[in-house]
Design an enzyme around this catalytic site. Structure first.
Site, short mmCIF file in Angstrom:
data_model
loop_
_atom_site.label_atom_id
_atom_site.label_comp_id
_atom_site.label_asym_id
_atom_site.label_seq_id
_atom_site.Cartn_x
_atom_site.Cartn_y
_atom_site.Cartn_z
N ASP A 179 0.82 -1.21 0.00
CA ASP A 179 0.00 0.00 0.00
C ASP A 179 0.86 1.26 0.00
O ASP A 179 0.54 2.25 -0.68
CB ASP A 179 -0.92 0.02 1.22
CG ASP A 179 -2.06 -0.97 1.12
OD1 ASP A 179 -1.77 -2.15 0.85
OD2 ASP A 179 -3.21 -0.57 1.31
N GLU A 215 -6.75 4.49 -0.82
CA GLU A 215 -6.44 4.91 0.55
C GLU A 215 -5.85 6.31 0.51
O GLU A 215 -4.88 6.58 -0.19
CB GLU A 215 -5.43 3.93 1.17
CG GLU A 215 -5.02 4.28 2.59
CD GLU A 215 -3.98 3.31 3.10
OE1 GLU A 215 -2.83 3.75 3.31
OE2 GLU A 215 -4.31 2.13 3.25
N ASP A 244 -1.63 -5.48 4.01
CA ASP A 244 -3.00 -5.02 4.18
C ASP A 244 -4.06 -5.86 3.48
O ASP A 244 -5.12 -6.12 4.04
CB ASP A 244 -3.11 -3.58 3.68
CG ASP A 244 -2.18 -2.64 4.42
OD1 ASP A 244 -1.12 -3.09 4.88
OD2 ASP A 244 -2.50 -1.45 4.53
N LYS A 245 -3.84 -6.25 2.23
CA LYS A 245 -4.87 -6.98 1.50
C LYS A 245 -4.55 -8.47 1.41
O LYS A 245 -5.41 -9.27 1.05
CB LYS A 245 -5.02 -6.42 0.08
CG LYS A 245 -5.18 -4.91 0.03
CD LYS A 245 -6.32 -4.40 0.89
CE LYS A 245 -6.30 -2.90 1.04
NZ LYS A 245 -5.19 -2.38 1.86
N SER A 297 -6.40 4.52 6.65
CA SER A 297 -5.60 3.41 7.14
C SER A 297 -5.54 3.45 8.65
O SER A 297 -5.89 4.45 9.27
CB SER A 297 -4.19 3.49 6.56
OG SER A 297 -3.30 2.62 7.24
N CYS A 356 4.92 -2.81 8.44
CA CYS A 356 5.11 -1.50 9.09
C CYS A 356 4.80 -1.61 10.58
O CYS A 356 3.79 -2.18 10.98
CB CYS A 356 4.22 -0.46 8.43
SG CYS A 356 4.58 -0.18 6.68
#
Length: 548
Positions: free
Chosen positions: A77, A438, A118-119, A464, A189
């Site tokens: 992302d 995002e 994230d995905k 986010s 992250c």
């Protein structure tokens, strides 16, 4: 070499092709275990997953199985922001489908999912719900935080530094040091963004081993956990414990509560409904608000507090969070370690009450997210209330209207934003973007410029876990569907009341009706390929932006 008469002749073709890969008759008679890996050189959260997979394979082999690894995509992302973010949320559907199809096409007995970010975690969860096999997840761990002389930095600090530099708060040298030194290596992250939120949800649901979601990437302890996961999948196969035992209404509800309790990413309001849809559980954005009202906030992490995910790990990690919240969780849910949640928590301790507060002394009475409704968002909108300063919980101001992320980012970079403005960014929803980009980068720039306590943002796109400030996303209906956000004009007054759960466009209904008659959806004839298909078939954000 004599033929083994125990091997069914009708599967000779299958065996012959596996033998072309170097596999022996002995290996092919053992349970075949899929190692679904999202390794790539395009993403620091995934760049080390090949090495981690080797330890998983060791565990599978020593427990009597034959591991067979395959790959799926894994977009970052952060790298895609401002460039390829249209593709990122849609990639969740590709990940789910590619893992599902590969596993179902082969004669696998079980699967290990190696994933970060994230995905990829939610995509693999959706696949796990579809394949009807024993499954265990191995999260990729987190990137080590960077200790500068005066502060600890993680990736969300880089985005805010853009705003700080743009407004003259830091020098060019300081800015370059933050850019060059903050990302320390492999791992997700190290803040409570969507990656860590979803990894913590894996542990909460009991489908990943304790401690695996918050450990630093490439530590020796992570290799041991990976090997243990290889052992564990073989136990699950022998016991016939399929993913459906762990992905249930109860475990999804627990996951939502825990995510709310630690100020998790608003993106979980997309991913948990999408997962729930796979098992026929009606679970929508509004359900998060009901849970949030009865789930206290007991922990906060960067960017809304000084603590990192590594601090969470040292405080006891997800097990300690579960221990603190056990009175409001369903503790009968099973776990891949062979226990129920209730049994598991008997041996768990909270190591630092400053990081994980007791439920009797929470940071806030309500969880991290709130769902707002009103004339601007009849179908709902989401805000991370745990990241909003108290003076902005109620705000009214004039609308500044932007039809894309690029236009609002340009206004911020050019200092073309005034105190009390409500920045409305539309045509960024699941259909309108398409892909529901995002907008955490412009949100972080806003905060870095010192405007997080005076300027609000409202969008049909998304934010986010790495977002703080008065940033309201997921507005339903989205602009592309002709929702009220499509009808906002420059200077219209907008009122935000987070405690009252209201988001109102202060324009008469008769005027909105007049505007609606002349409104036309933007032309999307330029769309091709998967994004065209996605825009034509995706649901709204309330339902998880799933393909219908």
């Amino acid at each position: 070499m004599a033929r083994d008469t125990k091997l069914p002749p009708e599967r000779a073709y299958e065996r012959a092709l596996f033998k072309a890969l170097g596999r022996s008759d002995e290996e092919l008679q053992k349970p075949l275990i899929a190692i679904a890996n999202s390794w790539s050189e395009l993403n620091p959260g995934h760049v080390h997953l090949r090495e981690l997979a080797e330890w998983v394979k060791h565990g599978v082999i020593e427990a009597g199985g034959t591991p067979l690894e395959f790959n799926t995509i894994g977009l970052c992302d952060g790298i895609c922001q401002g460039r390829g973010m249209h593709q990122v949320l849609p990639s969740r559907e590709i990940i789910a489908a590619s893992v599902e199809l590969t596993i179902n096409a082969y004669n696998f007995a079980g699967a290990v999912m190696l994933c970060s970010c994230d995905k990829i975690i939610p995509g693999m969860l959706m696949a796990a719900a579809r394949v009807n096999l024993p499954v265990i997840f191995v999260p990729g761990g987190v990137m080590k935080p960077k200790q500068f002389a005066d502060k600890v930095c993680v990736t969300s600090d880089i985005k805010e530094a853009i705003g700080q530099y743009n407004s003259g708060k830091i020098t060019a040298d300081q800015f370059y040091e933050i850019e060059s030194e903050t990302c320390t290596g492999a791992g997700a992250c190290n803040m409570m963004g969507t990656a860590s939120t979803m990894a913590c949800i894996l542990e909460t649901m009991g489908i990943a081993l304790p401690g695996s979601s918050t450990i630093n990437a490439l530590e020796a302890g992570q290799f041991r956990l990976a090997r243990e996961a290889g052992n564990t999948i073989m136990r699950l196969v022998k016991a016939g414990m399929k993913a459906e035992k762990f992905i249930t209404e109860e475990s999804i509800t627990n996951a939502a509560r825990v995510g709310l309790a630690f100020g998790g990413s608003s993106n979980m309001t997309l991913h948990l409904p999408a997962l729930a849809a796979e098992i026929g559980f009606p679970f929508f954005m509004d359900d998060f608000d009901q849970l949030s009202r009865t789930t206290p906030l007991i922990a906060k992490f960067k960017p809304t507090s000084p603590y990192t995910i590594t601090d969470l790990h040292l405080a006891g990690g997800v097990p300690a969070l579960l221990k603190a919240l056990q009175s409001i969780l369903n503790t009968s849910t099973p776990r891949v370690d062979g226990t129920t949640l209730r049994e598991f928590l008997q041996r768990v301790e909270i190591m630092d009450a400053k990081v994980i507060h007791p439920i009797t002394n929470p940071i806030a009475a309500e969880g991290g997210l709130a769902v707002l409704h009103g004339t601007l968002a009849p179908g709902g909108a989401i805000v991370k209330q745990s990241g909003v300063e108290s003076k902005m919980l109620v705000h009214e101001g004039p609308a500044r209207v932007f039809d894309s992320e690029e236009s609002v980012k340009a206004a911020l970079i050019n200092n073309n934003v005034s105190v009390s403005d409500v920045l409305v960014i539309r045509y960024e929803g699941p259909r309108g973007g398409p892909g529901m980009r995002e907008l955490s980068l412009p949100a972080a720039i806003l905060v870095g410029m010192g405007l997080g306590d005076s300027v609000a943002m409202v969008t049909d796109g998304r934010y986010s876990g790495a977002t703080r400030g008065p940033c309201i996303g997921h507005v339903v209906p989205e602009a592309m569907d002709g929702g009220p956000i499509a009808l906002v004009q420059q200077g219209d007054r907008i009122k935000i009341d987070i405690p009252g759960r209201k988001l109102d466009l202060l324009v008469a209904c008769s005027e909105l009706d007049r505007r609606k008659k002349s409104w036309k959806a933007p032309d999307r004839k330029h769309l091709t390929g998967f994004l065209k298909h996605y825009a034509e078939h995706v649901s709204d954000a309330r339902n998880g932006a799933i393909l219908k």
